[in-house]
Design a protein around this motif. Structure first.
Motif, PDB file in Angstrom:
ATOM      1  N   ILE A 196       0.765  -1.268  -0.276  1.00  0.00           N
ATOM      2  CA  ILE A 196      -0.052  -0.140  -0.096  1.00  0.00           C
ATOM      3  C   ILE A 196       0.793   1.254  -0.134  1.00  0.00           C
ATOM      4  N   LEU A 197       0.481   2.127  -0.983  1.00  0.00           N
ATOM      5  CA  LEU A 197       1.206   3.506  -0.900  1.00  0.00           C
ATOM      6  C   LEU A 197       0.343   4.610  -0.011  1.00  0.00           C
ATOM      7  N   LEU A 198       0.828   5.149   0.999  1.00  0.00           N
ATOM      8  CA  LEU A 198       0.378   6.107   1.672  1.00  0.00           C
ATOM      9  C   LEU A 198       0.919   7.483   1.178  1.00  0.00           C
ATOM     10  N   ILE A 199       0.144   8.371   0.566  1.00  0.00           N
ATOM     11  CA  ILE A 199       0.449   9.719   0.508  1.00  0.00           C
ATOM     12  C   ILE A 199      -0.291  10.719   1.423  1.00  0.00           C
ATOM     13  N   GLU A 200       0.701  11.175   2.396  1.00  0.00           N
ATOM     14  CA  GLU A 200      -0.188  12.125   3.348  1.00  0.00           C
ATOM     15  C   GLU A 200       1.012  13.072   3.788  1.00  0.00           C
ATOM     16  N   ASP A 201       0.753  14.299   3.916  1.00  0.00           N
ATOM     17  CA  ASP A 201       1.571  15.331   4.135  1.00  0.00           C
ATOM     18  C   ASP A 201       1.784  15.634   5.628  1.00  0.00           C
ATOM     19  N   ASN A 202       0.730  15.440   6.670  1.00  0.00           N
ATOM     20  CA  ASN A 202       0.883  15.449   7.969  1.00  0.00           C
ATOM     21  C   ASN A 202       1.856  14.258   8.453  1.00  0.00           C
ATOM     22  N   PRO A 203       2.732  14.720   8.981  1.00  0.00           N
ATOM     23  CA  PRO A 203       3.725  13.821   9.749  1.00  0.00           C
ATOM     24  C   PRO A 203       2.929  12.840  10.558  1.00  0.00           C
ATOM     25  N   GLU A 204       2.095  13.199  11.771  1.00  0.00           N
ATOM     26  CA  GLU A 204       1.464  12.391  12.900  1.00  0.00           C
ATOM     27  C   GLU A 204       0.463  11.598  12.140  1.00  0.00           C
TER      28      GLU A 204
ATOM     29  N   ALA B 297       7.448   3.807  -9.562  1.00  0.00           N
ATOM     30  CA  ALA B 297       8.463   2.988  -9.181  1.00  0.00           C
ATOM     31  C   ALA B 297       8.018   1.635  -8.563  1.00  0.00           C
ATOM     32  N   ASN B 298       7.057   1.645  -7.587  1.00  0.00           N
ATOM     33  CA  ASN B 298       6.802   0.627  -6.662  1.00  0.00           C
ATOM     34  C   ASN B 298       5.550  -0.281  -7.077  1.00  0.00           C
ATOM     35  N   ASN B 299       4.705   0.101  -7.902  1.00  0.00           N
ATOM     36  CA  ASN B 299       3.525  -0.583  -8.558  1.00  0.00           C
ATOM     37  C   ASN B 299       2.746  -1.151  -7.240  1.00  0.00           C
ATOM     38  N   PRO B 300       2.055  -0.285  -6.241  1.00  0.00           N
ATOM     39  CA  PRO B 300       1.648  -0.917  -5.033  1.00  0.00           C
ATOM     40  C   PRO B 300      -0.065  -1.347  -5.482  1.00  0.00           C
ATOM     41  N   ASP B 301      -0.451  -2.193  -4.546  1.00  0.00           N
ATOM     42  CA  ASP B 301      -1.797  -2.975  -4.900  1.00  0.00           C
ATOM     43  C   ASP B 301      -2.987  -1.821  -4.571  1.00  0.00           C
ATOM     44  N   LEU B 302      -2.593  -0.745  -3.669  1.00  0.00           N
ATOM     45  CA  LEU B 302      -3.513   0.255  -3.643  1.00  0.00           C
ATOM     46  C   LEU B 302      -3.042   1.392  -3.144  1.00  0.00           C
ATOM     47  N   ILE B 303      -3.503   2.507  -3.316  1.00  0.00           N
ATOM     48  CA  ILE B 303      -3.289   3.888  -3.113  1.00  0.00           C
ATOM     49  C   ILE B 303      -4.133   4.373  -2.050  1.00  0.00           C
ATOM     50  N   ILE B 304      -3.605   5.247  -0.852  1.00  0.00           N
ATOM     51  CA  ILE B 304      -4.441   5.849  -0.168  1.00  0.00           C
ATOM     52  C   ILE B 304      -3.764   7.380  -0.152  1.00  0.00           C
ATOM     53  N   CYS B 305      -4.387   8.091  -0.473  1.00  0.00           N
ATOM     54  CA  CYS B 305      -3.910   9.594  -0.804  1.00  0.00           C
ATOM     55  C   CYS B 305      -4.746  10.728  -0.316  1.00  0.00           C
ATOM     56  N   ASP B 306      -3.979  11.603   0.437  1.00  0.00           N
ATOM     57  CA  ASP B 306      -4.825  13.030   1.050  1.00  0.00           C
ATOM     58  C   ASP B 306      -5.162  13.761  -0.093  1.00  0.00           C
ATOM     59  N   ILE B 307      -6.006  14.715   0.033  1.00  0.00           N
ATOM     60  CA  ILE B 307      -6.258  15.658  -0.721  1.00  0.00           C
ATOM     61  C   ILE B 307      -5.559  16.828  -0.882  1.00  0.00           C
TER      62      ILE B 307
ATOM     63  N   PRO C 176      -5.946   0.569  -7.233  1.00  0.00           N
ATOM     64  CA  PRO C 176      -7.165   1.138  -6.483  1.00  0.00           C
ATOM     65  C   PRO C 176      -6.729   2.224  -5.740  1.00  0.00           C
ATOM     66  N   PHE C 177      -7.895   3.521  -5.611  1.00  0.00           N
ATOM     67  CA  PHE C 177      -7.314   4.606  -4.997  1.00  0.00           C
ATOM     68  C   PHE C 177      -8.485   5.104  -4.346  1.00  0.00           C
ATOM     69  N   ILE C 178      -8.066   5.343  -2.874  1.00  0.00           N
ATOM     70  CA  ILE C 178      -8.842   5.821  -1.804  1.00  0.00           C
ATOM     71  C   ILE C 178      -8.351   7.184  -1.353  1.00  0.00           C
ATOM     72  N   PHE C 179      -9.207   8.134  -1.525  1.00  0.00           N
ATOM     73  CA  PHE C 179      -9.053   9.639  -0.946  1.00  0.00           C
ATOM     74  C   PHE C 179      -9.190   9.369   0.586  1.00  0.00           C
ATOM     75  N   LEU C 180      -8.265  10.069   1.181  1.00  0.00           N
ATOM     76  CA  LEU C 180      -8.275  10.340   2.684  1.00  0.00           C
ATOM     77  C   LEU C 180      -8.249  11.821   2.879  1.00  0.00           C
ATOM     78  N   THR C 181      -9.251  12.508   3.433  1.00  0.00           N
ATOM     79  CA  THR C 181      -9.092  13.819   3.672  1.00  0.00           C
ATOM     80  C   THR C 181     -10.081  14.330   4.962  1.00  0.00           C
ATOM     81  N   ALA C 182      -9.832  15.324   5.382  1.00  0.00           N
ATOM     82  CA  ALA C 182     -10.798  16.185   6.563  1.00  0.00           C
ATOM     83  C   ALA C 182     -11.832  16.818   5.904  1.00  0.00           C
ATOM     84  N   LYS C 183     -11.904  16.906   4.693  1.00  0.00           N
ATOM     85  CA  LYS C 183     -13.081  17.915   4.002  1.00  0.00           C
ATOM     86  C   LYS C 183     -14.186  16.653   3.792  1.00  0.00           C
TER      87      LYS C 183
END
Length: 350
Positions: free
Chosen positions: A4-12, A43-53, A77-84
């Motif tokens: 899983i690739l996790l794309i998130e700018d908030n370190p915590e 580069a890594n061809n993940p099975d799923l991506i979780i991404c902040d907006i 597969p692409f899942i958005f993760l957001t506070a909005k």
């Protein structure tokens, strides 16, 4: 182990979410901004991506757009993760092609359930379906599981056709997807002088007329039964429900059908530039590969039809077959053909 690739700018948030995923036996790759996320996805061809907006460098919508244009990452597969959590953001995310949308704050179960559901669906889509009646039944079963398209299987109709029955004529408008269950069917075009050119010989598992159905245009060719056969018909409305109601299902179905398109393109290239001997050899190999049931079975096709596939005069075809027989490449008995030296015939076709 799924990646899983996790794309998130908030370190915590990135650290906490990564820990949840790792404890659930997922391999986790992280990226702190959208630009880096796109690079790691490629580069890594993940099975799923979780991404902040909302992120620096490139936002989540930009990430999804970039990956959707790359054939190697478009189906991840692409899942958005957001506070909005406004409805307009949900609609925008899904319209861009996201598979799911999770709002912060979320609990562990909600996140893991969404991931498991999307990975299971992705595994179904990646399954290779055999191009046969059984393979199509398996595909229909999986498609129904994805989208509950019960009407599709309920309305499947099969009919038996006698030799020389016409399934459709050039210029007819398609109203169903046709699949050959058993027997053989030829598709052909006729010029102004009434001369016929056979575009293909179709056996069990092959689909007929699907390009015209997808484009919603009249058939560009006719189809006639060469030997007694059974044909399955999927009503046009149900076929389009299958295609339009679920992106994953349509992706699977297109992959199932494109195999035939690729084979046709290769055939046309070889027939366009090869000598008569090469073209006859190529056609014999194609027919043997696709439609022979065993090493001792003979190829049953009229010389007239074979000449129309090769694109040469019947007399020329007969002379070439006679030469092949003298060279011990094939055997002819009761007008049926058996390939006896496959290796030499393959060399001749190249």
């Amino acid at each position: 182990m799924k990646k899983i690739l996790l794309i998130e700018d908030n370190p915590e948030m990135r650290e906490n979410t990564s820990e949840i995923l790792e404890l659930s036996n997922y391999e986790v790759i992280t990226a702190e901004n959208g630009k880096l996320g796109v690079e790691k996805a490629r580069a890594n061809n993940p099975d799923l991506i979780i991404c902040d907006i909302m992120m620096p460098e490139l936002d989540g919508y930009g990430v999804l757009f970039a990956l959707s244009k790359d054939p190697n990452t478009a189906s991840i597969p692409f899942i958005f993760l957001t506070a909005k959590a406004e409805k307009s953001d949900f609609r925008k995310g899904m319209s861009h092609g996201a598979d799911d949308y999770i709002s912060k704050p979320f609990d562990d179960v909600e996140l893991l359930d969404a991931i498991e559901s999307r990975l299971k669906k992705s595994d179904t889509v990646k399954k290779r379906y055999e191009q046969s009646a059984d393979g199509f039944d398996t595909f229909i079963s999986d498609a129904r599981g994805m989208n509950n398209l019960e009407k599709l299987s309920e309305n499947r109709k099969s009919r038996a056709y006698k030799k020389k029955s016409v399934l459709f004529y050039e210029g007819d408008h398609p109203n169903a997807l046709l699949q050959v269950v058993s027997g053989k069917v030829k598709t052909y075009k006729t010029n102004e002088d009434g001369k016929e050119y056979i575009t293909g010989i179709h056996g069990a598992g092959d689909f007929l007329g699907y390009v015209a159905l997808l484009k919603d245009v009249p058939y560009p060719e006719s189809a006639m039964v060469l030997e007694e056969c059974e044909i399955t018909m999927i009503p046009k409305e149900d076929f389009f429900s299958l295609i339009h109601n679920n992106r994953d299902v349509s992706h699977s179905f297109i992959k199932l059908l494109t195999k035939e398109v690729i084979e046709q393109e290769e055939k046309l290239l070889k027939l366009a530039y090869g000598s008569v001997r090469q073209r006859v050899a190529e056609v014999l190999l194609q027919l043997d590969k696709r439609y022979q049931q065993g090493p001792n079975e003979r190829m049953s096709i009229t010389r007239d039809d074979l000449a129309k596939i090769v694109g040469t005069a019947k007399e020329t075809l007969i002379r070439t077959l006679s030469d092949f027989k003298d060279e011990r490449l094939i055997e002819i008995k009761d007008k049926n053909i058996t390939i006896i030296d496959l290796a030499k015939l393959e060399r001749l076709s190249n």
